[in-house]
Design a protein around this motif. Structure first.
Motif, short mmCIF file in Angstrom:
data_model
loop_
_atom_site.label_atom_id
_atom_site.label_comp_id
_atom_site.label_asym_id
_atom_site.label_seq_id
_atom_site.Cartn_x
_atom_site.Cartn_y
_atom_site.Cartn_z
N PHE A 8 -58.04 -7.10 53.13
CA PHE A 8 -57.17 -8.11 52.54
C PHE A 8 -57.24 -9.45 53.26
CE2 PHE A 8 -52.96 -10.17 52.18
CZ PHE A 8 -52.92 -10.36 50.82
N VAL A 12 -58.40 -12.99 51.77
CA VAL A 12 -57.50 -14.15 51.72
C VAL A 12 -58.21 -15.39 52.27
CG1 VAL A 12 -55.45 -15.17 52.81
CG2 VAL A 12 -55.32 -12.89 51.77
N ARG A 13 -58.86 -15.23 53.41
CA ARG A 13 -59.53 -16.39 54.01
C ARG A 13 -60.62 -16.94 53.09
NH1 ARG A 13 -57.71 -14.41 58.83
NH2 ARG A 13 -59.06 -12.61 58.87
N ILE A 16 -58.90 -18.79 50.16
CA ILE A 16 -58.30 -20.08 50.53
C ILE A 16 -59.39 -21.13 50.77
CG2 ILE A 16 -56.97 -21.26 52.36
CD1 ILE A 16 -55.10 -18.84 52.37
N ARG A 22 -59.10 -22.85 44.01
CA ARG A 22 -57.85 -23.58 44.19
C ARG A 22 -57.50 -24.39 42.94
NH1 ARG A 22 -56.26 -21.96 47.77
NH2 ARG A 22 -54.32 -22.81 47.00
N VAL A 326 -47.72 -16.65 46.16
CA VAL A 326 -48.80 -16.02 46.93
C VAL A 326 -50.03 -15.85 46.04
CG1 VAL A 326 -49.52 -13.95 48.18
CG2 VAL A 326 -47.23 -14.89 48.54
N THR A 329 -51.90 -18.89 45.64
CA THR A 329 -52.62 -19.30 46.84
C THR A 329 -53.92 -18.52 47.04
OG1 THR A 329 -50.53 -19.89 47.90
CG2 THR A 329 -52.40 -19.55 49.35
N ILE A 330 -53.91 -17.23 46.67
CA ILE A 330 -55.06 -16.40 47.01
C ILE A 330 -55.83 -15.88 45.80
CG2 ILE A 330 -53.99 -15.71 49.19
CD1 ILE A 330 -53.34 -13.00 47.98
N ASP A 359 -51.46 -3.86 53.61
CA ASP A 359 -51.11 -5.28 53.69
C ASP A 359 -50.33 -5.76 52.46
OD1 ASP A 359 -51.95 -6.82 56.00
OD2 ASP A 359 -53.94 -6.00 55.57
N ALA A 363 -47.53 -8.86 52.45
CA ALA A 363 -47.97 -10.24 52.24
C ALA A 363 -47.12 -10.92 51.17
CB ALA A 363 -49.45 -10.27 51.85
N SER A 364 -45.82 -10.94 51.39
CA SER A 364 -44.89 -11.54 50.43
C SER A 364 -43.74 -12.16 51.19
CB SER A 364 -44.35 -10.45 49.50
OG SER A 364 -43.20 -10.93 48.82
#
Lengths: 473, 258
Positions: A8, A12-13, A16, A22, A326, A329-330, A359, A363-364
């Motif tokens: 996860f 995410v990285r 982003i 985006r 979230v 964002t991801i 995760d 992740a919230s």
């Protein structure tokens, strides 16, 4: 589908860092919520409908066996066949067997999250049968060999330029330098290619938005009409649906339909809503000769009666994804499996195991916007906490977090000591920050100071100052 | 009905530790509204960090301490929607099946209020005697907004502050990415969320961001400072109490010296 949920944080990285993603997510996060709000405001009874929709599903879940049995009886009565699948493997075997019986070479498929759960396309392909996705978004990601990025809008992460590149790379026999600038051109090209596939398919594979126990009908909702061509043209139709999709009556189905499209896209109704009952009858001009429904459990019956039963009310409208900061964002791929967003965070650990998906419930920020817009009033934040509680009890909470919580709780439960030492600590921190009033970095606080300054305390604690002023105790 | 004037202040851990001036602003607002304010000593935190981390044993232990410390007051008021929400919404859940603490938790929940909604909805305060020269924007913190329905109350009172103009930010109801432990456990996601929030705040052109929860304000303020933004961040109580003369969140007396 193989899960990447364990990775996860890497997912995410990557998400982003993806500027194109985006832009797509930004568009989604500002488009759908406005449309949903306007649609809800236009319908005075919307909130009442949400209550009714919730109650219908609660009633179904309390009587699931009865309604499923009734549905099966009606399907059989109308000439169809119901197959029960305990898990994904069983469902795949059933579908493959039906396709082989029909000597199928190609299968058209309309959008289905259960199809993703089964990874049915890979399975058919591995056995020499060509599956063709007919929902435009699904078709695009099938060409790209990607999983859906959103339960409703599977290709939401892509720009039209990326789609044009995909079409150029995949559609042989067309001029390489053709103009694919406008979205309409892309649509036209996909339509021309898919039209041939529709006509050639031996089996049509669909999902189902609902199963109606009263009539044995399946309900399919699309904006493209592809599900209708998928279910009427081939000789054989196979419907994939999970157990909780059943509703008692046609009346109940319409109640759910009234909240579904409004919550999903802000439409009053999706463009195509089709009720299908059994195979072609003697007097019908079109329709399949055989009608199969594969009912998938895959862990759901275990959710009935437990902390996560409410999740089974979900009608896959995607409102929780569209409103989740979230998710915005991801994106969907970061969740690492079929589902995403708040509903995915609750459902995925139920279906593939808490250990693999640990995760997700964490992740919230528990902001609650998902529950606020969920047409079925599913208490998503409460269930995220339920997962966290289970993880804590099972010792799956990270050692540092556990240690931090325990030591903080030690102090919090000793007010006298807490106030004494807090005052000393805050004064020293304030002195360390000096005249600047904030820290740019701090040992052990990298999680905070990586992206923001840490405001410094003012100095003496409130409690100490209240004592000093002789305030009432 | 008799309005509750015998008020116990639940200071909240962040106000107690980081920004006591918010606590004193709350005391002033309550006293101006005719309340006597007591601050029970046996309070530290509401237990929300443990509760949200799944550690219900510690959350319940802390909740019992809070329930005992705040027994007997007509009203319990906190300058935070998040902590008030924890007591009002989640304490009763924690003790739902507890014959001894369940009734006590529900009793406390019924008497507990977030500061601004208490002033407005319970005490029916029409306006405040304060002045603030400037344009502000308001961030609706999630728990206050969604658990307690706090949206109109701060705006109604801010409208009575002399010299103050309120300009709304896009997505003022979208989470800032604080989320307690979330912000340090998932700094990449949280950092992106707070950056979006900071940009939306900057886009309003307001000189000051106000809100009702210290966690969110420290998060947004910290990000604004990191971005080099001149926007100041304050708790709404400071402005309503006319006590916005202390340095803003994340600023010191030497602001602008470097």
């Amino acid at each position: 589908m193989e899960s990447t949920t364990r990775a996860f944080n890497d997912n995410v990285r990557r998400a982003i860092g993806d500027a194109g993603l985006r832009r797509s997510l930004d568009k989604l996060g500002h488009g759908f919520p406005v449309k949903r709000r306007l649609a809800a405001e236009r319908l005075p009874e919307f909130e009442t409908l949400r209550d009714e929709a919730r109650d219908i599903k609660n009633h179904v879940l309390a009587n699931l066996d009865t309604y499923l049995a009734a549905f099966e009886a009606k399907v059989t009565e109308t000439g169809g066949q119901v197959h029960w699948a305990r898990d994904a493997a069983e469902a795949r075997d059933i579908i493959l067997a039906v396709c082989r019986d029909a000597s199928a070479r190609t299968v058209t498929k309309s959008k289905s999250m259960i199809g993703e759960e089964l990874a049915i396309n890979d399975h058919l392909e591995a056995h020499g049968i060509q599956p063709i996705e007919t929902d435009l978004g699904e078709y695009i990601i099938q060409l790209r060999h990607e999983p859906p990025a959103h339960i409703l809008a599977p290709a939401i992460h892509l720009s039209k330029e990326q789609v044009a590149d995909t079409f150029r790379a995949s559609h042989d026999g067309l001029p390489r330098d053709r103009d694919l600038e406008a979205p309409e051109t892309l649509l036209k090209e996909a339509r021309a290619i898919l039209r041939e596939k529709f006509l050639a398919a031996d089996v049509g594979l669909t999902g189902a938005n609902m199963l109606v126990a009263e009539t044995g009908s399946i309900v399919l909702v699309t904006n493209e009409g592809n599900a209708d061509l998928t279910q009427t043209l081939p000789r054989v139709q196979v419907v994939m649906a999970s157990l909780e999709k059943v509703v008692p009556t046609l009346e109940d189905a319409t109640t759910l339909l009234r909240v579904l499209a409004r919550s999903a896209t802000g439409q009053e109704q999706s463009v195509y809503t089709t009720f299908t009952t059994g195979p072609k009858r003697a007097e019908d001009p079109d329709g399949p000769d055989a009608f199969h429904v594969v009912l998938l459990d895959n862990g759901r019956s275990g959710m009935v009666g437990g902390d996560f039963q409410d999740m089974l009310r979900c009608i896959r409208c995607g409102a929780c994804l569209n409103h989740c900061p979230v998710y915005a964002t991801i994106g969907g791929h970061a969740y690492g499996w079929v589902y995403s967003g708040p509903m995915g965070k609750v459902l995925i650990p139920n279906l593939i195991g808490m250990e693999t998906a640990k995760d997700l419930p964490n992740a919230s920020s528990l902001c609650g916007r998902c529950e606020e817009v969920c047409p079925m009033r599913i208490p998503l934040p409460r269930m995220l906490r339920d997962w966290r509680r289970r993880q804590f009890a099972a010792g799956q909470t990270g050692i540092i977090a556990r240690w931090a919580l325990k030591s903080w709780a030690f102090w919090a439960r000793r007010p006298g000591l807490y106030h004494f030492f807090a005052d000393i600590k805050m004064r020293s921190l304030a002195a360390a920050a000096g005249r600047r009033g904030r820290f740019r970095s701090m040992v052990m606080a990298g999680g905070w100071t990586g992206s923001r300054d840490l405001p410094a305390p003012q100095g003496r604690t409130f409690q100490a100052q209240w004592d000093a002023r002789g305030g009432k105790r | 009905m008799e309005k509750p004037r015998d008020v116990a202040l639940f200071v909240t851990c962040l106000v107690d530790l980081m920004r006591p001036s918010v606590g004193f602003a709350a005391v002033k607002l309550l006293q101006d509204a005719g309340c006597t304010v007591t601050v029970p000593r046996a309070q530290t935190c509401c237990g929300q960090p443990a509760y949200n981390a799944g550690d219900e044993a510690d959350a319940a232990a802390i909740a019992r301490q809070v329930i005992a410390a705040f027994q007997g007051f007509a009203a319990v008021v906190a300058p935070s929607g998040s902590c008030a929400g924890m007591i009002k919404e989640h304490y009763p859940r924690l003790f739902a099946d507890d014959p001894e603490w369940g009734p006590r938790a529900r009793d406390l929940a019924a008497r507990t209020h977030e500061l601004v909604s208490f002033l407005r909805d319970v005490l029916a305060v029409e306006g405040v005697d304060a002045a603030f020269d400037g344009t502000v924007t308001y961030h609706d913190s999630c728990s206050g907004l969604r658990e307690l329905g706090i949206k109109a109350q701060p705006r109604a009172l801010l409208a009575t502050v002399a010299g103050l103009t309120l300009t709304e930010a896009e997505d003022s109801e979208v989470c800032c990415g604080f989320g307690g432990l979330f912000c340090v456990k998932y700094p990449d996601i949280s950092g992106q969320m707070v950056d979006n929030k900071a940009k939306a705040v900057e886009a309003t052109g307001a000189g000051t961001l106000l809100g009702g929860d210290m966690g969110c304000l420290m998060n947004i303020g910290g990000r604004l400072k990191r971005r080099g933004s001149p926007v100041q961040v304050r708790h709404v109580a400071e402005v309503l109490a006319g006590m916005a003369d202390v340095p803003a969140i994340g600023e010191g007396p030497g602001e602008g010296e470097d």
